[in-house]
Design an enzyme around this catalytic site. Structure first.
Site, short mmCIF file in Angstrom:
data_model
loop_
_atom_site.label_atom_id
_atom_site.label_comp_id
_atom_site.label_asym_id
_atom_site.label_seq_id
_atom_site.Cartn_x
_atom_site.Cartn_y
_atom_site.Cartn_z
N SER A 265 -6.63 -8.88 9.67
CA SER A 265 -6.61 -7.44 9.49
C SER A 265 -7.98 -6.80 9.75
CB SER A 265 -6.08 -7.14 8.09
OG SER A 265 -5.44 -5.91 8.09
N HIS A 406 2.71 -8.27 7.52
CA HIS A 406 1.25 -8.31 7.65
C HIS A 406 0.69 -9.30 6.63
CE1 HIS A 406 -2.51 -6.32 8.76
NE2 HIS A 406 -2.84 -6.27 7.47
C1 GCU Z 1 -5.21 -0.79 6.54
C2 GCU Z 1 -5.81 -0.30 7.83
C3 GCU Z 1 -5.80 -1.40 8.91
C4 GCU Z 1 -6.39 -2.68 8.38
C5 GCU Z 1 -5.71 -3.06 7.08
C6 GCU Z 1 -6.33 -4.26 6.38
O1 GCU Z 1 -3.84 -0.98 6.69
O2 GCU Z 1 -5.10 0.83 8.24
O3 GCU Z 1 -6.53 -0.97 10.03
O4 GCU Z 1 -6.28 -3.70 9.32
O5 GCU Z 1 -5.82 -1.99 6.16
O6 GCU Z 1 -7.45 -4.62 6.64
O7 GCU Z 1 -5.66 -4.81 5.50
#
Ligand code: GCU
Length: 425
Positions: A265, A406
């Site tokens: 992420s 995710h």
């Molecule tokens: C949020 C953000 C993302 C990121 C994510 C994370 O969802 O919008 O860009 O990748 O956090 O790091 O968990």
């Protein structure tokens, strides 16, 4: 308000009631419909901004790569300082009886300055036992403290600022025993060690706590406030990973020529940016990195540049906000971030239920980086169409889209280990 069309008036009333401006509201309305992806044209990785075509690896390395890297530095993530003079490492624990005697657990205290005021960062390392020599190693940052990655009671609990998480009883931003091992499912430690790899990790808050504090804490306190082209948090975390590699180069149990930088992420964005700048990393792995990571900005699917710069104003450098409403004017897109790693192998992983990160855009970045790999006589992903769920593809650029949300799972790690076996062993 009387001149407004009824729908506009209605929206304005709603947004006023819930305390949002109209522009904030439009930010919330992300596109998740493939048919609404705008037409776009990607910049060609092999054409200089003055139009010169690149046809040799020498010109890629000497001219175009530099041009692209400098743009990302100046206008996207921000420039970072060099390795600080006062950088020091101290092994503070070394236990060869960890994980029921299966592993060595080592902790290294990293300090950045001679001054008493230096921030402290604690890198945790697990190494397999009975190996033939120095081991290839995955280096990755964690979100909540080293002690969350495994229930192992020997891991020190972070003393840095952490997010308050109710379920873990965290108040006042101080971690405690309850979060020990809480993130275990994301770290296939036993699997990694069994396959003959080491794992090194550091809490990202040890480098730069993840909130918009005007860059006064973490390692930022040792430096002047960043200018618009200087390091945002992603660049700062990337700088921290390079400092970790500085240590790994001194550790005789680790093969520092075979270190893969991996991240999930926001830390997947960080891994890509780390590998792009620091060519000592032998491999780069991006897990569900999305916008500002592997996903193409021009598709504007899921999270967009404008949204990310608004929700997380400290992640990128201030110059990047110039492109909030005109991503098509960027002379780069994220396929060129992947290409900066070439000819080193890169793996990109998506998740099926992670529309926010635009899985298709993540695949396409890997695909379009292929032109640069081909210049080196290597194959990129090797397929033009995004593969089906749970079917990994690729050569020097690996890719899969996993079932589920995710996250980082054992399936993801299994693919990274297979990819590392092919390229690092
Ligand atoms: C949020 C953000 C993302 C990121 C994510 C994370 O969802 O919008 O860009 O990748 O956090 O790091 O968990």
């Amino acid at each position: 308000m009387t001149n407004l069309r009824p729908t506009h008036r209605f929206l304005l009333t709603i947004t006023t009631l819930i305390g949002l401006t109209m522009s904030e509201f439009s930010l919330l309305a992300a596109n998740y419909d493939e048919t609404k992806v705008p037409k776009y044209e990607l910049p060609d990785p092999l054409t200089m901004r003055d139009g010169t075509r690149i046809t040799t690896t020498k010109d890629w390395i000497g001219k175009r790569r530099t041009e692209v890297l400098e743009f990302f530095r100046d206008q996207v993530y921000g420039r970072s300082p060099k390795r600080p003079k006062g950088l020091k490492f101290k092994v503070i624990q070394n236990d060869a009886t960890a994980l029921d005697g299966q592993a060595i657990r080592r902790e290294v205290l990293i300090t950045f300055a001679r001054k008493e005021e230096t921030p402290e960062a604690n890198m945790l390392i697990y190494l397999p036992k009975n190996t033939d020599g120095p081991v290839p190693t995955f280096l990755t940052m964690n979100f909540d403290g080293n002690h969350t990655i495994h229930p192992d009671p020997g891991i020190s609990i972070t003393r840095s600022w952490v997010r308050n998480i109710k379920d873990w009883g965290i108040k006042n931003n101080r971690a405690n025993e309850r979060s020990r091992g809480a993130k275990r499912s994301r770290w296939a430690i036993e699997k990694i060690l069994n396959r003959g790899y080491g794992l090194a990790t550091i809490y990202y808050g040890d480098i730069d706590p993840d909130y918009d504090d005007g860059f006064s804490n973490g390692v930022h306190r040792l430096y002047p406030k960043p200018k618009p082209n200087e390091w945002g948090s992603i660049s700062t975390w990337a700088w921290g990973l390079s400092r970790c590699l500085d240590y790994l180069e001194t550790d005789r149990d680790i093969n520092a020529k075979k270190v893969a930088v991996m991240g999930h992420s926001r830390l997947g964005k960080t891994a890509l940016w780390t590998g792009a700048q620091d060519e000592r990393f032998a491999m780069v792995i991006s897990n569900n990195s999305g916008c500002g990571g592997a996903a193409l900005s021009r598709r504007q699917f899921g999270e967009t540049v404008k949204r990310i710069n608004t929700s997380f104003p400290h992640w990128f450098c201030d110059n990047f906000t110039k492109y909030n409403d005109r991503v098509n004017d960027l002379p780069v897109d994220q396929h060129m971030l992947i290409a900066l790693a070439a000819p080193r192998p890169v793996y990109i992983a998506s998740a099926e239920k992670d529309d926010h990160a635009d899985p298709k855009g993540e695949f396409l970045s890997g695909y379009h980086a292929g032109a640069v790999y081909e210049l080196f006589g290597l194959k990129g992903v090797g397929v033009a169409k995004q593969p089906k769920i749970d079917q990994p593809v690729g050569h020097h650029v690996g890719y899969h889209i996993r079932a589920g949300k995710h996250d980082v799972t054992d399936f993801d790690w299994e693919q990274y280990l297979n990819f590392a076996d092919r390229h690092l062993k």
